[in-house]
Design a protein around this motif. Structure first.
Motif, PDB file in Angstrom:
ATOM      1  N   THR A   1     -11.284  -3.013  -4.258  1.00 27.82           N
ATOM      2  CA  THR A   1     -10.509  -1.896  -3.702  1.00 27.82           C
ATOM      3  C   THR A   1      -9.975  -2.250  -2.317  1.00 27.82           C
ATOM      4  O   THR A   1      -8.793  -2.026  -2.017  1.00 27.82           O
ATOM      5  CB  THR A   1     -11.390  -0.634  -3.621  1.00 27.82           C
ATOM      6  OG1 THR A   1     -11.908  -0.360  -4.914  1.00 27.82           O
ATOM      7  CG2 THR A   1     -10.591   0.556  -3.128  1.00 27.82           C
ATOM      8  N   ILE A   2     -10.825  -2.823  -1.477  1.00 26.96           N
ATOM      9  CA  ILE A   2     -10.390  -3.160  -0.112  1.00 26.96           C
ATOM     10  C   ILE A   2      -9.286  -4.223  -0.138  1.00 26.96           C
ATOM     11  O   ILE A   2      -8.287  -4.122   0.582  1.00 26.96           O
ATOM     12  CB  ILE A   2     -11.589  -3.628   0.744  1.00 26.96           C
ATOM     13  CG1 ILE A   2     -12.507  -2.429   1.046  1.00 26.96           C
ATOM     14  CG2 ILE A   2     -11.120  -4.259   2.055  1.00 26.96           C
ATOM     15  CD1 ILE A   2     -13.773  -2.783   1.788  1.00 26.96           C
ATOM     16  N   VAL A   3      -9.463  -5.233  -0.989  1.00 24.93           N
ATOM     17  CA  VAL A   3      -8.469  -6.315  -1.040  1.00 24.93           C
ATOM     18  C   VAL A   3      -7.103  -5.776  -1.463  1.00 24.93           C
ATOM     19  O   VAL A   3      -6.094  -6.026  -0.801  1.00 24.93           O
ATOM     20  CB  VAL A   3      -8.920  -7.439  -2.010  1.00 24.93           C
ATOM     21  CG1 VAL A   3      -7.786  -8.408  -2.279  1.00 24.93           C
ATOM     22  CG2 VAL A   3     -10.098  -8.198  -1.422  1.00 24.93           C
ATOM     23  N   PHE A   4      -7.076  -4.974  -2.534  1.00 24.77           N
ATOM     24  CA  PHE A   4      -5.770  -4.491  -3.008  1.00 24.77           C
ATOM     25  C   PHE A   4      -5.169  -3.469  -2.048  1.00 24.77           C
ATOM     26  O   PHE A   4      -3.955  -3.457  -1.838  1.00 24.77           O
ATOM     27  CB  PHE A   4      -5.891  -3.943  -4.435  1.00 24.77           C
ATOM     28  CG  PHE A   4      -5.944  -5.045  -5.459  1.00 24.77           C
ATOM     29  CD1 PHE A   4      -4.790  -5.730  -5.820  1.00 24.77           C
ATOM     30  CD2 PHE A   4      -7.143  -5.433  -6.042  1.00 24.77           C
ATOM     31  CE1 PHE A   4      -4.824  -6.768  -6.735  1.00 24.77           C
ATOM     32  CE2 PHE A   4      -7.197  -6.468  -6.959  1.00 24.77           C
ATOM     33  CZ  PHE A   4      -6.032  -7.142  -7.305  1.00 24.77           C
ATOM     34  N   ALA A   5      -6.021  -2.642  -1.459  1.00 23.85           N
ATOM     35  CA  ALA A   5      -5.499  -1.668  -0.471  1.00 23.85           C
ATOM     36  C   ALA A   5      -4.945  -2.411   0.740  1.00 23.85           C
ATOM     37  O   ALA A   5      -3.901  -2.038   1.287  1.00 23.85           O
ATOM     38  CB  ALA A   5      -6.603  -0.708  -0.055  1.00 23.85           C
ATOM     39  N   SER A   6      -5.645  -3.469   1.155  1.00 24.77           N
ATOM     40  CA  SER A   6      -5.180  -4.210   2.344  1.00 24.77           C
ATOM     41  C   SER A   6      -3.848  -4.903   2.054  1.00 24.77           C
ATOM     42  O   SER A   6      -2.987  -4.971   2.926  1.00 24.77           O
ATOM     43  CB  SER A   6      -6.235  -5.214   2.823  1.00 24.77           C
ATOM     44  OG  SER A   6      -6.306  -6.308   1.951  1.00 24.77           O
ATOM     45  N   ILE A   7      -3.677  -5.402   0.824  1.00 25.94           N
ATOM     46  CA  ILE A   7      -2.398  -6.043   0.475  1.00 25.94           C
ATOM     47  C   ILE A   7      -1.255  -5.051   0.630  1.00 25.94           C
ATOM     48  O   ILE A   7      -0.203  -5.359   1.193  1.00 25.94           O
ATOM     49  CB  ILE A   7      -2.450  -6.617  -0.962  1.00 25.94           C
ATOM     50  CG1 ILE A   7      -3.345  -7.849  -0.995  1.00 25.94           C
ATOM     51  CG2 ILE A   7      -1.047  -6.969  -1.464  1.00 25.94           C
ATOM     52  CD1 ILE A   7      -3.598  -8.402  -2.377  1.00 25.94           C
ATOM     53  N   LEU A   8      -1.518  -3.822   0.171  1.00 30.13           N
ATOM     54  CA  LEU A   8      -0.509  -2.762   0.270  1.00 30.13           C
ATOM     55  C   LEU A   8      -0.137  -2.520   1.747  1.00 30.13           C
ATOM     56  O   LEU A   8       1.036  -2.467   2.113  1.00 30.13           O
ATOM     57  CB  LEU A   8      -1.107  -1.483  -0.336  1.00 30.13           C
ATOM     58  CG  LEU A   8      -0.170  -0.415  -0.831  1.00 30.13           C
ATOM     59  CD1 LEU A   8       0.607  -0.916  -2.024  1.00 30.13           C
ATOM     60  CD2 LEU A   8      -0.993   0.822  -1.243  1.00 30.13           C
ATOM     61  N   GLY A   9      -1.152  -2.400   2.592  1.00 27.91           N
ATOM     62  CA  GLY A   9      -0.921  -2.109   4.014  1.00 27.91           C
ATOM     63  C   GLY A   9      -0.290  -3.267   4.749  1.00 27.91           C
ATOM     64  O   GLY A   9       0.628  -3.087   5.559  1.00 27.91           O
ATOM     65  N   LEU A  10      -0.753  -4.488   4.446  1.00 23.70           N
ATOM     66  CA  LEU A  10      -0.231  -5.669   5.156  1.00 23.70           C
ATOM     67  C   LEU A  10       1.236  -5.892   4.835  1.00 23.70           C
ATOM     68  O   LEU A  10       2.035  -6.219   5.722  1.00 23.70           O
ATOM     69  CB  LEU A  10      -1.044  -6.903   4.757  1.00 23.70           C
ATOM     70  CG  LEU A  10      -2.479  -6.918   5.264  1.00 23.70           C
ATOM     71  CD1 LEU A  10      -3.312  -7.910   4.478  1.00 23.70           C
ATOM     72  CD2 LEU A  10      -2.511  -7.241   6.744  1.00 23.70           C
ATOM     73  N   ASN A  11       1.579  -5.688   3.559  1.00 18.38           N
ATOM     74  CA  ASN A  11       2.978  -5.811   3.153  1.00 18.38           C
ATOM     75  C   ASN A  11       3.847  -4.866   3.969  1.00 18.38           C
ATOM     76  O   ASN A  11       4.884  -5.247   4.496  1.00 18.38           O
ATOM     77  CB  ASN A  11       3.098  -5.423   1.667  1.00 18.38           C
ATOM     78  CG  ASN A  11       3.581  -6.583   0.837  1.00 18.38           C
ATOM     79  OD1 ASN A  11       4.284  -7.453   1.334  1.00 18.38           O
ATOM     80  ND2 ASN A  11       3.225  -6.590  -0.426  1.00 18.38           N
ATOM     81  N   ARG A  12       3.400  -3.642   4.081  1.00 15.31           N
ATOM     82  CA  ARG A  12       4.185  -2.604   4.751  1.00 15.31           C
ATOM     83  C   ARG A  12       4.259  -2.873   6.255  1.00 15.31           C
ATOM     84  O   ARG A  12       5.296  -2.681   6.893  1.00 15.31           O
ATOM     85  CB  ARG A  12       3.525  -1.249   4.469  1.00 15.31           C
ATOM     86  CG  ARG A  12       4.335  -0.057   4.765  1.00 15.31           C
ATOM     87  CD  ARG A  12       5.541   0.111   3.856  1.00 15.31           C
ATOM     88  NE  ARG A  12       6.653   0.642   4.632  1.00 15.31           N
ATOM     89  CZ  ARG A  12       7.821   0.039   4.792  1.00 15.31           C
ATOM     90  NH1 ARG A  12       8.089  -1.095   4.210  1.00 15.31           N
ATOM     91  NH2 ARG A  12       8.766   0.574   5.524  1.00 15.31           N
ATOM     92  N   SER A  13       3.127  -3.310   6.813  1.00 13.11           N
ATOM     93  CA  SER A  13       3.055  -3.522   8.266  1.00 13.11           C
ATOM     94  C   SER A  13       4.087  -4.561   8.726  1.00 13.11           C
ATOM     95  O   SER A  13       4.820  -4.352   9.694  1.00 13.11           O
ATOM     96  CB  SER A  13       1.642  -3.983   8.638  1.00 13.11           C
ATOM     97  OG  SER A  13       1.622  -4.510   9.925  1.00 13.11           O
ATOM     98  N   MET A  14       4.166  -5.675   7.996  1.00 11.93           N
ATOM     99  CA  MET A  14       5.106  -6.716   8.422  1.00 11.93           C
ATOM    100  C   MET A  14       6.531  -6.379   7.992  1.00 11.93           C
ATOM    101  O   MET A  14       7.483  -6.704   8.691  1.00 11.93           O
ATOM    102  CB  MET A  14       4.662  -8.066   7.854  1.00 11.93           C
ATOM    103  CG  MET A  14       5.192  -9.271   8.599  1.00 11.93           C
ATOM    104  SD  MET A  14       4.978  -9.225  10.398  1.00 11.93           S
ATOM    105  CE  MET A  14       3.329  -9.870  10.581  1.00 11.93           C
TER     106      MET A  14
END
Lengths: 225, 236
Positions: free
Chosen positions: A63-76
């Motif tokens: 859950t953390i890995v996939f959620a972080s991918i979502l956030g990191l994509n958006r952040s950059m």
């Protein structure tokens, strides 16, 4: 005259947290995804207590890995879409400060979502995740994924297919981290002796240091045209 | 020695050269309008001069510093306005300027004072505490200009700064450019607007397929004549 590293890093971190406190774009998307993910796991896995303890680490980290991918994509992407990365690159500051500033923000948002996930799992799976070493493992793992993700998101943000490219690039690189995080937390939750889980936390720490050094060194080459 | 110097500057994307062996000198205090059709290499040239893009070959010297080797020293001297406003939507106008002040390591009190003055000059003082996402395109462009001038750069690189501005905004921008000229700043402005080009600049360059085909003092022409020269050179 160059802007000092820490001043630039903190300026970028403050900017990201202020913008996020207004839009809640990253935390909102990551939090909602994480909640749905944990709910689906809780419905899909009907397990007895022993099996729950064995599987809960996997649920947490996936859950953390996939959620972080979502956030990191958006952040950059937020920096790229409006061309704001150019403004950061135009300023007289070390490139590594941009990486560090973005990393701090990403880590904060992902860690908050990670803690929320741990809370929801504690309730839904009836497995208490809030103890000292578990939290340290959670923060170490989250830091690792965020370090890798911040660097790779900067790279993939320059491509058209960034939403699909980041997980494809990030997941293979994150396998050693994921393995160490899942093993370490499973042993902690099982109440294993310290010498069983401490090596996994040590591996997490070493991997974090390696990825952090790589990130600081490589970020300049990743963002330059 | 010119403030901005390029020698045999070339930039290629793949096998396609966008800037071809460009040798150029811009003196301190000059205001140069850079005209050219879409794809003629204007933005690419500005990006190289700002250190955002590396040349394929040739050299760039700005204030005696060589790019890209001494880019860090050059960046503090450059203010840039691009096609996009380069602002953060979820910050207010003041917060945006404060953030950029921190990136340029400006003294907070001085940055606040200068930010307030610039917001006054670009006509946004009353909207200082509003989020940028509530601004029109023209207002964002005006704030972008304030952002570019916050650290009092020696050189202003303006990439089609009149884009999205209404007549009042465009006039305000011309006043700002004239003000910057009066303060001795060096300006290089890529534009498609002939009237603004002759109005605010001291020299006009026309770029065609990566090479300078016209380099004349702006005083020798008006917008009509410039349009005629442009049509002749660019269609040739």
């Amino acid at each position: 005259m160059k802007t000092p590293f820490f001043a630039a890093m903190l300026a970028i971190f403050r900017k990201d947290t202020l913008a996020e406190s207004r839009s809640r774009e990253l935390i909102g998307a990551m939090g909602l995804f994480a909640l749905l993910d944990v709910l689906i796991f809780s419905f899909a896995l009907e397990l007895n207590r022993e099996a729950r303890i064995e599987s809960v680490s996997g649920v947490l980290w996936v859950t953390i890995v996939f959620a972080s991918i979502l956030g990191l994509n958006r952040s950059m992407a937020m920096e790229r879409d409006q061309g704001n990365l150019d403004v950061l690159l135009l300023a007289p500051l070390p490139r590594s400060a941009i990486f560090a500033g973005k990393l701090l923000g990403n880590f904060l948002f992902t860690a908050l979502v990670g803690l929320a996930v741990a809370f929801v799992i504690t309730i839904l799976f009836n497995v208490p995740l809030f103890n000292g070493w578990m939290l340290i493992a959670l923060l170490l793992g989250t830091a690792g994924f965020t370090i890798i993700g911040t660097l790779l998101a900067a790279m993939t943000a320059q491509t058209r297919a960034r939403e699909t490219l980041l997980p494809i690039v990030m997941l293979p690189v994150a396998v050693p981290l994921l393995l160490a995080a899942v093993r370490g937390t499973t042993y902690i939750l099982n109440g294993a002796a310290q010498d069983e889980w401490l090596p996994w936390l040590s591996i997490l720490t070493v991997l974090n240091i390696i990825f952090l050094v790589l990130g600081v060194v490589l970020f300049e080459f990743v963002v330059e045209e | 020695m010119a403030l901005i110097e390029t020698e045999d500057l070339t930039k290629s994307f793949g096998y396609m050269p966008v800037i071809k062996r460009l040798t150029l000198g811009i003196e301190r205090g000059e205001a140069v309008a850079l005209l050219g059709a879409n794809g003629s290499g204007k933005s690419t040239l500005l990006r190289m001069l700002s250190s955002l893009s590396k040349p394929t070959s040739g050299s760039i010297r700005i204030g005696g510093w060589e790019l890209p080797r001494e880019a860090a020293a050059v960046r503090a001297q450059i203010g840039m306005v691009a096609h996009k406003p380069l602002l953060y939507d979820n910050l207010t106008a003041v917060e945006n300027l404060q953030f950029f002040g921190r990136l340029y390591n400006l003294d907070p009190a001085k940055s606040k004072q200068r930010g307030g003055l610039l917001l006054e000059q670009v006509g946004l003082a009353r909207r200082a505490n509003d989020l940028v996402r509530t601004f029109s395109r023209g207002m964002q462009q005006r704030l972008s200009i304030a952002r570019a001038m916050l650290h009092e750069p020696d050189i202003l690189l303006l990439d089609e700064p009149h884009t999205g501005l209404d007549q009042r905004g465009a006039a305000l921008l011309d006043d700002l450019i004239m003000g910057a000229r009066g303060e001795g700043r060096t300006i290089l402005m890529a534009t498609h607007e002939f009237d603004h080009a002759v109005q605010v600049s001291t020299r006009v360059l026309i770029l065609e397929r990566g090479s300078v085909v016209i380099d004349q003092p702006a005083a020798e022409m008006d917008a009509v004549r410039l349009a005629a020269i442009f049509a002749e050179q660019v269609s040739a």
